[in-house]
Design a protein around this motif. Structure first.
Motif, PDB file in Angstrom:
ATOM      1  N   UNK A  30       1.312  -1.150  -0.480  1.00 12.39           N
ATOM      2  CA  UNK A  30      -0.211  -0.424   0.040  1.00 12.39           C
ATOM      3  C   UNK A  30       0.856   1.356   0.361  1.00 12.39           C
ATOM      4  N   UNK A  31       1.652   1.066   0.885  1.00 12.34           N
ATOM      5  CA  UNK A  31       2.705   2.562   0.896  1.00 12.34           C
ATOM      6  C   UNK A  31       3.676   2.553  -1.062  1.00 12.34           C
ATOM      7  N   UNK A  32       3.782   1.814  -1.160  1.00 12.73           N
ATOM      8  CA  UNK A  32       4.849   1.313  -1.760  1.00 12.73           C
ATOM      9  C   UNK A  32       3.345   2.212  -3.377  1.00 12.73           C
ATOM     10  N   UNK A  33       2.210   1.371  -3.133  1.00 16.84           N
ATOM     11  CA  UNK A  33       0.890   2.602  -4.680  1.00 16.84           C
ATOM     12  C   UNK A  33       1.219   4.169  -4.147  1.00 16.84           C
ATOM     13  N   UNK A  34       1.094   4.063  -3.076  1.00 18.45           N
ATOM     14  CA  UNK A  34       0.527   6.042  -2.385  1.00 18.45           C
ATOM     15  C   UNK A  34       2.214   6.622  -3.250  1.00 18.45           C
ATOM     16  N   UNK A  35       3.142   5.764  -3.741  1.00 15.09           N
ATOM     17  CA  UNK A  35       4.426   6.909  -4.278  1.00 15.09           C
ATOM     18  C   UNK A  35       3.842   6.589  -6.109  1.00 15.09           C
ATOM     19  N   UNK A  51       2.012  -0.054 -10.453  1.00 14.98           N
ATOM     20  CA  UNK A  51       0.305   0.426  -9.802  1.00 14.98           C
ATOM     21  C   UNK A  51      -0.854  -0.542 -10.166  1.00 14.98           C
ATOM     22  N   UNK A  52      -0.366  -1.148 -10.891  1.00 14.49           N
ATOM     23  CA  UNK A  52      -1.327  -1.735 -11.202  1.00 14.49           C
ATOM     24  C   UNK A  52      -0.681  -3.348 -11.365  1.00 14.49           C
ATOM     25  N   UNK A  53       0.382  -3.344 -10.583  1.00 17.03           N
ATOM     26  CA  UNK A  53       0.819  -4.481 -10.176  1.00 17.03           C
ATOM     27  C   UNK A  53       0.427  -4.783  -8.480  1.00 17.03           C
ATOM     28  N   UNK A  54       0.605  -3.652  -7.928  1.00 20.47           N
ATOM     29  CA  UNK A  54       0.547  -3.286  -6.708  1.00 20.47           C
ATOM     30  C   UNK A  54      -0.993  -3.417  -6.295  1.00 20.47           C
ATOM     31  N   UNK A  55      -1.785  -3.112  -7.300  1.00 19.79           N
ATOM     32  CA  UNK A  55      -3.357  -3.445  -6.707  1.00 19.79           C
ATOM     33  C   UNK A  55      -3.918  -4.558  -6.734  1.00 19.79           C
TER      34      UNK A  55
END
Length: 75
Positions: A30-35, A51-55
């Motif tokens: 979630x932290x990485x997504x925020x960046x 972002x797609x991968x992290x989602x």
């Protein structure tokens, strides 16, 4: 004189360390997504792909965490 007996105690509300790692991993994702959100708005394709991968990863982790919580609540 009292005798200490070693009885294994199972704390149902305290998940095992492996499950805590899932929660920690979810928080990290979630932290990485925020960046990556702001660069994605600026049409940065690499950030959009991350972002797609992290989602996708976060959705899997959320499912695992929810199922673990349900399992613990039933116990």
């Amino acid at each position: 004189m009292t005798q200490n007996t070693s009885i294994p105690v199972n704390y149902p509300m305290m998940p095992p360390m492996d499950d805590l790692n899932k929660y920690a991993h979810l928080l990290q994702v979630i932290e990485e997504m925020g960046r990556d959100i702001k660069p994605t708005y600026a049409n940065n394709k690499n950030a959009a792909e991350r972002l797609k991968k992290n989602i996708h990863t976060a959705r899997i982790l959320v499912r695992e965490c929810v199922s673990e919580l349900e399992r613990v609540m039933k116990a």
